[in-house]
Design an enzyme around this catalytic site. Structure first.
Site, PDB file in Angstrom:
ATOM      1  N   LYS A   1       4.853 -11.419   2.980  1.00 46.05           N
ATOM      2  CA  LYS A   1       3.422 -11.676   2.789  1.00 46.05           C
ATOM      3  C   LYS A   1       3.135 -11.749   1.286  1.00 46.05           C
ATOM      4  O   LYS A   1       3.659 -10.935   0.524  1.00 46.05           O
ATOM      5  CB  LYS A   1       2.581 -10.579   3.452  1.00 46.05           C
TER       6      LYS A   1
ATOM      7  N   ASP B   1       5.494  -7.029   2.239  1.00 47.28           N
ATOM      8  CA  ASP B   1       4.747  -7.543   1.081  1.00 47.28           C
ATOM      9  C   ASP B   1       5.684  -7.832  -0.091  1.00 47.28           C
ATOM     10  O   ASP B   1       6.516  -6.981  -0.443  1.00 47.28           O
ATOM     11  CB  ASP B   1       3.730  -6.495   0.597  1.00 47.28           C
TER      12      ASP B   1
ATOM     13  N   GLU C   1      -8.926  -9.652   4.087  1.00 47.36           N
ATOM     14  CA  GLU C   1      -9.308  -8.260   3.803  1.00 47.36           C
ATOM     15  C   GLU C   1     -10.717  -8.191   3.237  1.00 47.36           C
ATOM     16  O   GLU C   1     -11.063  -8.887   2.270  1.00 47.36           O
ATOM     17  CB  GLU C   1      -8.290  -7.651   2.815  1.00 47.36           C
TER      18      GLU C   1
ATOM     19  N   SER D   1       0.843  -1.201   0.000  1.00 49.36           N
ATOM     20  CA  SER D   1       0.000   0.000   0.000  1.00 49.36           C
ATOM     21  C   SER D   1       0.877   1.249   0.000  1.00 49.36           C
ATOM     22  O   SER D   1       0.380   2.359  -0.225  1.00 49.36           O
ATOM     23  CB  SER D   1      -0.944   0.007   1.199  1.00 49.36           C
TER      24      SER D   1
HETATM   25  O1  KIV Z   1      -0.398  -3.378   1.779  1.00 48.77           O
HETATM   26  C1  KIV Z   1      -1.097  -3.309   2.810  1.00 48.77           C
HETATM   27  O2  KIV Z   1      -1.161  -2.283   3.492  1.00 48.77           O
HETATM   28  C2  KIV Z   1      -1.846  -4.495   3.206  1.00 48.77           C
HETATM   29  C3  KIV Z   1      -2.820  -4.349   4.335  1.00 48.77           C
HETATM   30  C4  KIV Z   1      -4.019  -3.624   3.873  1.00 48.77           C
HETATM   31  C5  KIV Z   1      -3.153  -5.643   4.949  1.00 48.77           C
HETATM   32  O3  KIV Z   1      -1.673  -5.533   2.640  1.00 48.77           O
END
Ligand code: KIV
Length: 269
Positions: A118, A88, A187, A50
C-alpha cells in the site's frame, strides 16, 4: 448464497464489491495477535506503518524503516492463512523515484511473503505505482488523510471538506483505478465524498473515518481492542477495554508475587 473463500485474493475483493458484500480489514504487526486474527473471517490484514506509533511509540509514522516493516510483516505472514496480507511501504521508500519504489516493494514481497503493498498518495506517485504494478505486485492506494504527509497537513483533522480538495481526491481515486490498483483506503474524509468515490469505481474502497457508504472498513487492532484510552477519534469503535483488563491482570500478578501467593504448589515442580 455467500461465497466461501479459502484464501482471499485481490480478485475475491472485487467479487465482494460486485456482490455487495462488505469487506473487513484490520491491522496486525506481530505473530501473537495475527495468530488470533487468523481464527476470524477478516478479509484483509494490513501491516500498517501505524506500527511506528502503536508498536514503537513514535509520534508519527515517518520514522519506521523498510527493514522494520519487513520484520513486522514476516511475523504476520507466519500466522495468517486466509486473509490477504497488505504491507505499507514506509515513508521515504517510494516517493523519490520509481526504481527505488520497485526495489522497496520487491524487498517486502520477497523477504516477508506478503501479498500486496500500500502506498499513500495520488497523481504525484503515478510513476512509482505503475512501475510496481508492471512488476506484478498488487498495489493498494491510500487517499484523504495520509499520515506520512502530516507535516504538510499540520493536523490529523478531516480532509477534503473543501471542493477543491474533494475534486482532486475523486480524480486521484479514478487515476489509481486506471493505473491498476486493486483497492483504495480512504482515511478521514466526509461520508458523502467517500460514497461518491465508491460509486465511481469498480475496485473496492475501504474506509477509516470515511462513513459507511464505502465497500469496507479498516481499524487499527490495538485501537478497537481498547488498548490506548488516550486515543479517541470519533470514528473509533472500541470492542473491548483491554487497557483496563491488562493493567488489572498485571497489577494482580505483581501483588501475588509480593504476597508470596504465586506460584502455588500446583504451579511448582
Ligand atoms: O498504517 C495504518 O494503520 C493505515 C490504516 C490506518 C489504514 O494505513
Amino acid at each position: 448464497m455467500k461465497k466461501q473463500y479459502t484464501r482471499i485474493t485481490t480478485n475475491s475483493l472485487v467479487e465482494m464489491k460486485k456482490g455487495g458484500e462488505k469487506i473487513s480489514m484490520i491491522t496486525a504487526y506481530d505473530y501473537t495477535l495475527a495468530r488470533i486474527i487468523n481464527q476470524t473471517n477478516i478479509d484483509i490484514v494490513l501491516v500498517g506503518d501505524s506500527a511506528s506509533n502503536v508498536m514503537a511509540g513514535h509520534e508519527t509514522t515517518l520514522p519506521i524503516t523498510l527493514d522494520q516493516m519487513i520484520y513486522h510483516a514476516s511475523a504476520v505472514v507466519r500466522a495468517i492463512k486466509r486473509s490477504l496480507i497488505v504491507v505499507d511501504l514506509p515513508f521515504g521508500t517510494y516517493q523519490s523515484n520509481p526504481e527505488k519504489a520497485l526495489e522497496s516493494a520487491i524487498r517486502i514481497m520477497k523477504e516477508s511473503g506478503a501479498h500486496a503493498v500500500k502506498l499513500e498518495g495520488g497523481e504525484e506517485i503515478t510513476k512509482s505505482i505503475t512501475k510496481i504494478i508492471k512488476a506484478g505486485i498488487p498495489v493498494m492506494g491510500h487517499l484523504g488523510l495520509t499520515p506520512q504527509s502530516i507535516y504538510k497537513f499540520g493536523t490529523y483533522s478531516v480532509r477534503a471538506k473543501e471542493k477543491m480538495e474533494a475534486d482532486k481526491l475523486l480524480e486521484d481515486a479514478k487515476l489509481l483505478e486506471e493505473l491498476g490498483c486493486f483497492g483504495i483506503v480512504l482515511e478521514k474524509i466526509p461520508t458523502n465524498l467517500a460514497g461518491k468515490v465508491t460509486q465511481s469505481l469498480n475496485i473496492p474502497v475501504i474506509g477509516i473515518g470515511a462513513g459507511k457508504k464505502v465497500d469496507g472498513q479498516v481499524l487499527v487492532l490495538q485501537d478497537m481492542l481498547g488498548m490506548n484510552k488516550e486515543f479517541n477519534p470519533r470514528f473509533l469503535r472500541r470492542y473491548l477495554d483491554l487497557e483496563t483488563t491488562i493493567s488489572g491482570a498485571v497489577e494482580q500478578y505483581s501483588k501475588d508475587v509480593k504476597n508470596n501467593d504465586f506460584p502455588n504448589e500446583e504451579e511448582s515442580y
